[in-house]
Design a protein around this motif. Structure first.
Motif, PDB file in Angstrom:
ATOM      1  N   ARG A   1      -8.553   5.699  -5.214  1.00  0.00           N
ATOM      2  CA  ARG A   1      -8.769   4.860  -6.391  1.00  0.00           C
ATOM      3  C   ARG A   1      -7.477   4.682  -7.177  1.00  0.00           C
ATOM      4  O   ARG A   1      -7.194   3.594  -7.695  1.00  0.00           O
ATOM      5  CB  ARG A   1      -9.872   5.465  -7.262  1.00  0.00           C
ATOM      6  N   ASP A   2      -6.664   5.731  -7.256  1.00  0.00           N
ATOM      7  CA  ASP A   2      -5.363   5.607  -7.921  1.00  0.00           C
ATOM      8  C   ASP A   2      -4.469   4.614  -7.196  1.00  0.00           C
ATOM      9  O   ASP A   2      -3.728   3.841  -7.816  1.00  0.00           O
ATOM     10  CB  ASP A   2      -4.670   6.977  -7.979  1.00  0.00           C
ATOM     11  N   LEU A   3      -4.510   4.640  -5.866  1.00  0.00           N
ATOM     12  CA  LEU A   3      -3.715   3.693  -5.072  1.00  0.00           C
ATOM     13  C   LEU A   3      -4.165   2.261  -5.342  1.00  0.00           C
ATOM     14  O   LEU A   3      -3.334   1.371  -5.594  1.00  0.00           O
ATOM     15  CB  LEU A   3      -3.861   4.039  -3.584  1.00  0.00           C
TER      16      LEU A   3
ATOM     17  N   CYS B   1       0.834  -1.211   0.000  1.00  0.00           N
ATOM     18  CA  CYS B   1       0.000   0.000   0.000  1.00  0.00           C
ATOM     19  C   CYS B   1       0.864   1.254   0.000  1.00  0.00           C
ATOM     20  O   CYS B   1       0.542   2.247  -0.673  1.00  0.00           O
ATOM     21  CB  CYS B   1      -0.932   0.002   1.211  1.00  0.00           C
ATOM     22  N   LEU B   2       1.958   1.224   0.749  1.00  0.00           N
ATOM     23  CA  LEU B   2       2.878   2.360   0.787  1.00  0.00           C
ATOM     24  C   LEU B   2       3.480   2.620  -0.589  1.00  0.00           C
ATOM     25  O   LEU B   2       3.511   3.772  -1.062  1.00  0.00           O
ATOM     26  CB  LEU B   2       3.987   2.101   1.809  1.00  0.00           C
ATOM     27  N   THR B   3       3.937   1.565  -1.243  1.00  0.00           N
ATOM     28  CA  THR B   3       4.517   1.711  -2.578  1.00  0.00           C
ATOM     29  C   THR B   3       3.469   2.219  -3.570  1.00  0.00           C
ATOM     30  O   THR B   3       3.756   3.108  -4.385  1.00  0.00           O
ATOM     31  CB  THR B   3       5.084   0.365  -3.061  1.00  0.00           C
TER      32      THR B   3
ATOM     33  N   ALA C   1      -4.446  -4.444   6.004  1.00  0.00           N
ATOM     34  CA  ALA C   1      -3.688  -3.187   5.985  1.00  0.00           C
ATOM     35  C   ALA C   1      -4.678  -2.033   6.067  1.00  0.00           C
ATOM     36  O   ALA C   1      -5.798  -2.122   5.561  1.00  0.00           O
ATOM     37  CB  ALA C   1      -2.843  -3.075   4.723  1.00  0.00           C
ATOM     38  N   SER C   2      -4.246  -0.960   6.707  1.00  0.00           N
ATOM     39  CA  SER C   2      -5.108   0.196   6.907  1.00  0.00           C
ATOM     40  C   SER C   2      -4.512   1.428   6.240  1.00  0.00           C
ATOM     41  O   SER C   2      -3.400   1.848   6.570  1.00  0.00           O
ATOM     42  CB  SER C   2      -5.298   0.463   8.407  1.00  0.00           C
ATOM     43  N   VAL C   3      -5.263   1.996   5.304  1.00  0.00           N
ATOM     44  CA  VAL C   3      -4.878   3.233   4.634  1.00  0.00           C
ATOM     45  C   VAL C   3      -5.805   4.326   5.149  1.00  0.00           C
ATOM     46  O   VAL C   3      -7.004   4.339   4.848  1.00  0.00           O
ATOM     47  CB  VAL C   3      -4.993   3.109   3.105  1.00  0.00           C
ATOM     48  N   ALA C   4      -5.260   5.230   5.967  1.00  0.00           N
ATOM     49  CA  ALA C   4      -6.060   6.300   6.566  1.00  0.00           C
ATOM     50  C   ALA C   4      -5.895   7.580   5.757  1.00  0.00           C
ATOM     51  O   ALA C   4      -4.774   8.033   5.527  1.00  0.00           O
ATOM     52  CB  ALA C   4      -5.634   6.524   8.016  1.00  0.00           C
ATOM     53  N   MET C   5      -7.011   8.151   5.337  1.00  0.00           N
ATOM     54  CA  MET C   5      -7.010   9.360   4.511  1.00  0.00           C
ATOM     55  C   MET C   5      -7.365  10.555   5.406  1.00  0.00           C
ATOM     56  O   MET C   5      -8.486  10.642   5.917  1.00  0.00           O
ATOM     57  CB  MET C   5      -8.025   9.237   3.373  1.00  0.00           C
TER      58      MET C   5
ATOM     59  N   VAL D   1       2.360  10.389   1.527  1.00  0.00           N
ATOM     60  CA  VAL D   1       1.986   9.287   2.404  1.00  0.00           C
ATOM     61  C   VAL D   1       3.005   9.138   3.522  1.00  0.00           C
ATOM     62  O   VAL D   1       4.205   9.364   3.338  1.00  0.00           O
ATOM     63  CB  VAL D   1       1.855   7.970   1.601  1.00  0.00           C
ATOM     64  N   HIS D   2       2.516   8.738   4.710  1.00  0.00           N
ATOM     65  CA  HIS D   2       3.357   8.554   5.884  1.00  0.00           C
ATOM     66  C   HIS D   2       3.399   7.064   6.220  1.00  0.00           C
ATOM     67  O   HIS D   2       2.361   6.402   6.294  1.00  0.00           O
ATOM     68  CB  HIS D   2       2.804   9.348   7.068  1.00  0.00           C
ATOM     69  N   ASP D   3       4.597   6.559   6.438  1.00  0.00           N
ATOM     70  CA  ASP D   3       4.805   5.139   6.699  1.00  0.00           C
ATOM     71  C   ASP D   3       4.721   4.868   8.195  1.00  0.00           C
ATOM     72  O   ASP D   3       5.656   5.116   8.942  1.00  0.00           O
ATOM     73  CB  ASP D   3       6.172   4.713   6.163  1.00  0.00           C
ATOM     74  N   GLY D   4       3.573   4.375   8.643  1.00  0.00           N
ATOM     75  CA  GLY D   4       3.380   4.049  10.042  1.00  0.00           C
ATOM     76  C   GLY D   4       2.663   5.155  10.802  1.00  0.00           C
ATOM     77  O   GLY D   4       2.822   6.342  10.512  1.00  0.00           O
ATOM     78  N   GLY D   5       1.864   4.745  11.779  1.00  0.00           N
ATOM     79  CA  GLY D   5       1.147   5.691  12.609  1.00  0.00           C
ATOM     80  C   GLY D   5       0.179   4.953  13.514  1.00  0.00           C
ATOM     81  O   GLY D   5      -0.288   3.856  13.188  1.00  0.00           O
ATOM     82  N   THR D   6      -0.093   5.544  14.667  1.00  0.00           N
ATOM     83  CA  THR D   6      -1.043   4.961  15.616  1.00  0.00           C
ATOM     84  C   THR D   6      -2.412   5.598  15.429  1.00  0.00           C
ATOM     85  O   THR D   6      -2.547   6.817  15.471  1.00  0.00           O
ATOM     86  CB  THR D   6      -0.562   5.155  17.062  1.00  0.00           C
TER      87      THR D   6
END
Length: 289
Positions: free
Chosen positions: A237-239, A140-142, A202-206, A151-156
């Motif tokens: 959607r692009d991701l 997801c990061l890539t 995996a969680s992608v937070a916007m 995008v930020h790699d990692g977060g609580t």
């Protein structure tokens, strides 16, 4: 096993474009009705399933989302990898509205939701020390970077019950004392249930706003959130369209053990297990039961 991607779309992401043979289908779950039908198809030759978390038209509150039915339905249709896409607020100046965060930790402050598939008559304990899958999160990061997303790699992620936004005192507690990075209302118990179902998650937070701690913002403005959501939905959607090329079509066992989370988790002796509950667990835990 063939890779099958499951996308759970939150606020701002209600469909997936570019799917071949796209069809909305109904999946019956032993845990009730999922949020909606699921959209099935293929993307670059990889099967993909999309489930709108709140239902089309946004009919479910964060509390009333049928989390167990949703995860069970995805498992039942053969999904191997679940990517959650959801809106969130930010506790950090450098995590600005419009940015994405690949979440790797949670603090669960929800209290009005069913958080497990297991219970009296079939007790199980899974580890959520690392609640997201590093392999899937890396993809997801890539994909986000390739799509030009900041995008930020990692977060609580602080999961709150909602549906109201935080008070200023709560926001400052989560930011200044607990050192959380983002806040949302839907990733719990979703991530816990995915682990119980032996699904990589995996969680992608916007990010849509700064919650209520920020001295220059003070409170969440829903009209501003909606404007940001529209832009975030396009980025999401692009991701997603870049994920199939980053995940092998033939799925090897997860190197982090997500797909074997129940290996030693069930505690109830076979002769003491509740037959009705075991029957409901056919998709989630059939491999070990």
């Amino acid at each position: 096993m063939q890779t099958k991607i499951g996308i759970i779309g939150g606020s701002g992401l209600y469909d997936i474009v570019g799917l071949s043979d796209a069809t909305w289908i109904t999946i019956d779950s032993t845990w009730g009705q999922p949020s909606d039908q699921v959209l099935t198809g293929t993307l670059d030759g990889v099967p993909l399933v999309f489930l709108p978390r709140h239902g089309r038209g946004h009919v479910h509150t964060p509390t009333t989302v049928p989390y167990r039915a949703n995860i069970d339905a995805l498992k039942r249709i053969g999904v191997t990898d679940v990517i959650s896409v959801s809106a969130c607020g930010s506790f950090r100046e450098d995590m600005a509205p419009g940015d994405f965060v690949i979440v790797d930790q949670f603090i669960d402050r929800t209290f009005a939701r069913n958080k497990s598939f297991f219970g009296t008559g079939c007790v199980a304990h899974v580890s959520v020390a690392h609640p997201t899958c590093p392999r899937l999160s890396a993809a997801c990061l890539t994909a986000a970077k390739d799509a030009g997303i900041n995008v930020h790699d990692g977060g609580t992620y602080l999961a709150m019950e909602g549906p109201q936004f935080s008070s200023q005192a709560e926001s400052r507690l989560y930011r200044d004392v607990w050192h959380c990075d983002v806040i949302g209302m839907t990733n719990m118990p979703e991530a816990k249930l995915a682990r119980e179902a032996e699904l990589c998650y995996a969680s992608v937070a916007m990010i849509t706003d700064y919650d209520s701690w920020h001295p220059d913002h003070g409170a969440v403005d829903v009209s501003d959130v909606i404007k940001t959501l529209q832009g975030n939905g396009s980025k999401a959607r692009d991701l997603v369209t870049r994920l199939p090329t980053l995940l092998d079509r033939m799925r090897a066992p997860c190197p982090h053990g997500c797909d074997r989370a129940l290996e030693h988790a069930i505690m109830t002796a076979p002769d003491k297990r509740d037959a009705a509950l075991v029957a409901k667990l056919d998709a989630v835990a059939g491999r070990v039961l």
